[in-house]
Design an enzyme around this catalytic site. Structure first.
Site, PDB file in Angstrom:
ATOM      1  N   GLY A  40       6.986   5.112  -5.109  1.00 58.87           N
ATOM      2  CA  GLY A  40       7.753   4.513  -6.190  1.00 58.87           C
ATOM      3  C   GLY A  40       7.588   5.276  -7.487  1.00 58.87           C
ATOM      4  N   ASN A  48      -2.779   2.507  -8.428  1.00 57.60           N
ATOM      5  CA  ASN A  48      -2.861   1.489  -7.376  1.00 57.60           C
ATOM      6  C   ASN A  48      -4.232   0.827  -7.318  1.00 57.60           C
ATOM      7  OD1 ASN A  48      -0.779   2.272  -4.449  1.00 57.60           O
ATOM      8  ND2 ASN A  48      -0.250   1.479  -6.455  1.00 57.60           N
ATOM      9  N   ASN A 105      -1.838   1.121   1.061  1.00 56.66           N
ATOM     10  CA  ASN A 105      -0.903   0.209   0.419  1.00 56.66           C
ATOM     11  C   ASN A 105       0.535   0.653   0.670  1.00 56.66           C
ATOM     12  OD1 ASN A 105       0.277  -1.670  -1.507  1.00 56.66           O
ATOM     13  ND2 ASN A 105       0.444   0.081  -2.879  1.00 56.66           N
ATOM     14  N   ARG A 182       4.631   3.757 -16.653  1.00 57.45           N
ATOM     15  CA  ARG A 182       5.403   4.143 -15.468  1.00 57.45           C
ATOM     16  C   ARG A 182       6.624   4.981 -15.849  1.00 57.45           C
ATOM     17  NH1 ARG A 182       4.759   2.152 -10.315  1.00 57.45           N
ATOM     18  NH2 ARG A 182       2.601   1.514 -10.017  1.00 57.45           N
ATOM     19  N   HIS A 266       4.390  -7.652  -3.977  1.00 60.09           N
ATOM     20  CA  HIS A 266       4.059  -6.440  -3.226  1.00 60.09           C
ATOM     21  C   HIS A 266       2.714  -5.843  -3.631  1.00 60.09           C
ATOM     22  CE1 HIS A 266       5.213  -3.233  -0.536  1.00 60.09           C
ATOM     23  NE2 HIS A 266       5.063  -2.316  -1.473  1.00 60.09           N
ATOM     24  N   TRP A 267       2.328  -6.022  -4.887  1.00 61.70           N
ATOM     25  CA  TRP A 267       1.065  -5.452  -5.369  1.00 61.70           C
ATOM     26  C   TRP A 267      -0.080  -6.439  -5.147  1.00 61.70           C
ATOM     27  CZ3 TRP A 267       3.388  -3.639 -10.667  1.00 61.70           C
ATOM     28  CH2 TRP A 267       4.101  -2.447 -10.463  1.00 61.70           C
TER      29      TRP A 267
END
Length: 288
Positions: A40, A48, A105, A182, A266-267
């Site tokens: 991503g 992460n 992950n 990000r 998702h995280w």
């Protein structure tokens, strides 16, 4: 305990295919725990797992590998997803590690799973965080992947925010600091080019067609070959990799446990940090 920072943990490993960078924390003589990140815009192993390193480094030699093609390790001529799998073998070989525990992950979970299938003797215990398996009831690709494609095709701040919010259950986690961090990495020309190679419009469909023509069975059809004790963790409210993807591996991996965390996207290792860490640490340190 000394604070773990990006700079203090960053290491470099020269290989025939360029420099692999990784983050190391913990006692060098402790059991090795390899941590593989997802994909991503702006993703990295440090982003992460930086919140999880303080706990796990008390018990393991943590090695968070930066995959080629994501702006930290040297890029290769391969598609970033194709480069990730051989990078793991090279990484272990160069560090002289015969057998490790492994956490993956999302995309990293798929890579870890494929490695556990291909070289089962090298994995002691395997932990995955979403991503692994295949859609059973839900459409593919999931909502989060479609939003990621939208950003890759038109990399605006608004599209990045929409994608980030799809990654979590609690949208307050998408802070201005996270967005700017990000966005700065994601809009780097090299990083954006790599993202387009993975998630440009039509790429996922093209890859699916190639997989259909491949003489090799998909990895999810070979999950029965995994010999490692396995823990699958998932966010119940994952909009990127819906939780029904877990059903196939739950039934076909021989020694598997499943832990689904509520109010979690998702995280998982970030959004339900304490619950996820306690579950994973108990699994990894348990004497079987």
């Amino acid at each position: 305990m000394t604070e773990l920072t990006r700079e203090s943990t960053l290491r470099e490993l020269k290989t025939d295919n360029g420099v692999l960078r990784y983050h190391e924390a913990g006692d060098p003589d402790a059991p090795p725990l390899v941590m593989l990140h997802g994909s991503g815009p702006g993703v990295s192993a440090w982003r992460n797992y930086r919140g999880n390193l303080p706990l796990f480094s008390q018990h393991f030699r943590c090695l968070a590998l930066e995959f080629p093609g994501f702006g930290v390790s040297d890029d290769t001529d391969l598609h970033p997803m194709a480069a990730a799998f051989p990078a793991v073998g090279t990484f272990l070989d160069e560090l002289g590690l015969d057998r490790v525990n492994m956490i993956g992950n999302s995309m990293g979970g798929i890579v870890a799973t494929r490695f556990a299938i291909a070289q089962p003797e090298r994995i002691d215990k395997l932990v995955t965080i979403g991503g692994m398996g295949r859609n059973i009831f839900s459409p593919a690709p999931g909502e989060g992947l479609n939003l990621l494609t939208d950003f890759v095709e038109d990399p605006t701040r608004e599209r990045l925010v929409a994608w980030l919010k799809s990654m979590v259950y609690d949208e307050s986690l998408v802070t201005e600091e996270l967005i700017e961090e990000r966005l700065a990495v994601a809009k780097d020309p090299a990083t954006l080019a790599a993202a387009k190679r993975m998630y440009g419009r039509g790429v996922l469909q093209h890859m699916a067609k190639l997989a259909e023509k491949s003489p090799e069975p998909p990895y999810w059809a070979m999950l029965h070959k995994i010999t490692a004790k396995t823990l699958i963790t998932w966010g119940r409210d994952d909009r990127v990799s819906p939780v029904d993807m877990m059903l196939l591996p739950m039934r076909t991996i021989p020694h598997v446990e499943v832990h689904v965390l509520p109010n979690c996207g998702h995280w998982t290792m970030i959004e339900q940090k304490a619950a996820w860490e306690s579950t994973v640490l108990a699994f990894l340190t348990r004497e079987d």
